[in-house]
Every structure is written in C-alpha cells, then in structure tokens.
Write a protein that holds these residues in place. Sequence first.
Motif, short mmCIF file in Angstrom:
data_model
loop_
_atom_site.label_atom_id
_atom_site.label_comp_id
_atom_site.label_asym_id
_atom_site.label_seq_id
_atom_site.Cartn_x
_atom_site.Cartn_y
_atom_site.Cartn_z
N TYR A 129 4.78 -5.27 -11.55
CA TYR A 129 4.37 -4.84 -10.45
C TYR A 129 2.74 -5.15 -10.25
O TYR A 129 2.31 -5.37 -9.12
CB TYR A 129 4.67 -3.48 -10.34
N ARG A 130 2.13 -4.86 -11.49
CA ARG A 130 0.61 -5.06 -11.41
C ARG A 130 0.31 -6.39 -11.25
O ARG A 130 -0.84 -6.74 -10.71
CB ARG A 130 0.13 -4.30 -12.65
N ARG A 131 1.00 -7.26 -11.83
CA ARG A 131 0.74 -8.78 -12.16
C ARG A 131 1.08 -9.33 -10.94
O ARG A 131 0.60 -10.41 -10.40
CB ARG A 131 1.10 -9.44 -13.40
N HIS A 152 3.00 -8.03 -7.92
CA HIS A 152 2.96 -7.56 -6.62
C HIS A 152 1.68 -7.00 -5.85
O HIS A 152 1.18 -7.17 -4.54
CB HIS A 152 3.86 -6.46 -6.23
N VAL A 153 0.94 -6.35 -6.90
CA VAL A 153 -0.44 -5.80 -6.33
C VAL A 153 -1.37 -6.89 -5.83
O VAL A 153 -2.11 -6.88 -4.44
CB VAL A 153 -1.18 -5.01 -7.40
N PRO A 154 -1.33 -8.27 -6.43
CA PRO A 154 -2.45 -9.10 -6.03
C PRO A 154 -1.96 -9.95 -4.52
O PRO A 154 -2.91 -10.03 -3.64
CB PRO A 154 -2.44 -10.21 -6.79
N THR A 155 -0.81 -9.82 -4.26
CA THR A 155 -0.34 -10.28 -2.96
C THR A 155 -0.54 -9.09 -1.72
O THR A 155 -0.53 -9.48 -0.64
CB THR A 155 1.47 -10.45 -2.97
N LEU A 156 -0.72 -7.93 -2.08
CA LEU A 156 -1.06 -6.87 -1.09
C LEU A 156 -2.36 -7.10 -0.73
O LEU A 156 -2.87 -6.56 0.33
CB LEU A 156 -0.83 -5.41 -1.79
N VAL A 157 -3.29 -7.62 -1.39
CA VAL A 157 -4.76 -7.57 -0.87
C VAL A 157 -5.17 -9.02 -0.58
O VAL A 157 -6.51 -9.03 -0.22
CB VAL A 157 -5.55 -7.02 -2.15
N GLU A 192 -3.32 -2.03 -17.93
CA GLU A 192 -4.28 -3.16 -17.62
C GLU A 192 -4.90 -4.25 -18.79
O GLU A 192 -4.80 -5.12 -18.52
CB GLU A 192 -5.59 -2.40 -17.28
#
Length: 362
Positions: free
Chosen positions: A183-185, A187-192, A132
């Motif tokens: 992945y955290r920077r 892919h994760v934002p695009t999932l939500v 993080e």
Amino acid sequence: MAKKDTYLALLRRGIDETTAMQLADSGLKIGDLKKIDQTMLVENYGLKPDIADGVLEIIKAGPQSHGKERFLSKVLAPERKQESKIEEIRFQRERRDVLAELAEQKERLKIAKVESFRAQKLVMNRLGKTVELIVKLEDNLEDETKDDLKVKIRDQLETRGLEAARDHEMLELDGTPQDIVDYRRKHVPTLVMHACPICGEEMDPRQSRDEDRPDEYALMCWDCETSFQPELIINVMARLDGADRITVEEDSRPRNPVPPKPARMDLESVNRLIEADLESTNASADAMTAQVESSALVGGLMDINDWIDQTIAAKGYIQAQEDREDFILRTGAGATKFNKWMKKAGLYFNKQTGRWTRFKDR
C-alpha cells in the motif's frame, strides 16, 4: 334509618366500610363519637387502638375531601425510626473509605491503560520505521542491475521482514506487513500525484505549483506549459460552495431528548451504587493490569544475555543461519546487531564452522 345515616356520614369522613358498619350497628351516632374516648372504643366496641385513634381524630376534624386517604395514612403508615447518630457517622466513614478505594482502583485502571497505550505506540513507531526501510529497499531492488548487490538487498529485506512480522504480531493487526508495504509503495504515491489533462504527464504538486495563480490551487505542466486545476480540487470547491453543505445552528435544540435530572437517592441506594462501581472497577483494573503485565509488548522480550545463555546451554553453540530469526523474535534486537552482541557476550567465532562458542579452540 339512623344506622344508615351514621354509616354514610362515617364514609363521607373517610372511615373504611368495615369500621363504619361496626360503629353504625352498635348504635353510635356522630355526636356520640365526639363525646367518647379511645379507651371506650377499644373496650366496649372492639376496635384496635390505632384504628380508634384514627376514628376519633377524623370525627374531631370534621368532614374533609381527602378523609379516607388521611385515615388510611394514619392507620397504615409505619412509625419512623429515629436514625442513630453513631450509625450515621459510621456510615459516613465507611463511605469515605469506599470512595478512597474506588479512586485508587480507577487510578490503577488509568495507569494500566496508559502503559498499554505507551507500549503499543512504541511498537507502532518501530513498525513504521521498518516499513519505510523495506519500501526503500524494494525500490532499490527494482532499480538495481548488479546481481551481487541484489543478493545483499534481499538479505536485508529478509531481516527487516522478520522485524516487521514481529511488531505486526505484537500489535495483533489484520493482514501481513507486506500488505502495508504494498500500500505504501503502490497506492500512496498515486494519491498525491496529478496528471496533466493535455499531455498526461504526472507531476508532484510540491514542485508544480503555478506561481502566477497564488490564490488558487493551480498546477503548471512544465512539458506542455499548461496551467490547470486538478479534478479533485474542482470537486472539493464545488462541494464547499454548493447549497448542500452541512450547516450547524448553534442555538438549535438537541436532536435527541435530554434525560431529566435524576432524583436524589437515599444513603442505602448511594452505598449500593458505590459498591457496584467499586466491584466493576476493581475487576477491570486487575484484568487490565494482568493483561499489560502478560502482554508481549511489555514483558515478552528476553534479555539478550539470557537468550545467549539459554541457547548455548541447549545446543552448545550459536550459528547465524540457525538462530538469527529466533534472536530477533525473542530479544527484539536488530538483525544487523547479531555479531556485535555475540562479541559483547565474550563468545568466540569459528570461521570454519561459522559457529559462536565460549571456547576459543572449538
């Protein structure tokens, strides 16, 4: 004719063919066999004592449907040995000791598994915090415009990357820590995030809920003032309301056949099973304990003072540019605490050479 009748009568009563033929050839009849005893059959007709007893018992009992099986069971069945009370008590004591040892080995195995899981959990939490922090640093690096601040951020990224690599190697994960960061920077934002179907503006669902439709998961685009439901929610609701949804019948029978209840076993079988379980559990408990003790998660990190003494004994000095990475990997301490630990150990810093030594004039 009389011999044949006697032979057949003896066979009907369950006597084997050899004994029936021997008695029929000797001229005996069924009535004669009822009058003689076991001693006469043994001495005069050459029968063995156990066979003679079986013949007399069958003759006295009369014709039966299972005479042959009864005759063979009497002749061939071994005598049952009476179990000694002392041996039974000894076996119970040995079994109690074996069960106690088995319970102890299982407890050791459970403790070893718990310690291994606890160590992995600590390292995993530390790796998550480091990831993080790296994500925030990379975001700040992209937004920063000043070169001097970019240099500082890159230095922090380097030190945090070493910490993440150390924890990643301890957990024996696939890939690299940078894969987790990407992945955290990316892919994760695009999932939500959800996009407006009219203007295409991306919005955060936590701040874009439509308050006029509280019973539905609807979002409001504040740019074009359009209220809509995301495509994901539409697909989920269609699946929940559809007929192809999986249902569970509580009263239905098991799909796979249920094995029958095992039969009762004797003491020797139970003893063998306990010994096999004890051997396997003991081996696995020892292996798990040795693995936990030798793991880098538990006992692989050095004490900071020991690392300082070892490094100074080998080189005579400690320098941040040369020894910072080894300091992080060996001791598990944070990269930003390097100078603090050097001062705490009583070392002196030479500003000209950039080295830490135990002497003030060097």
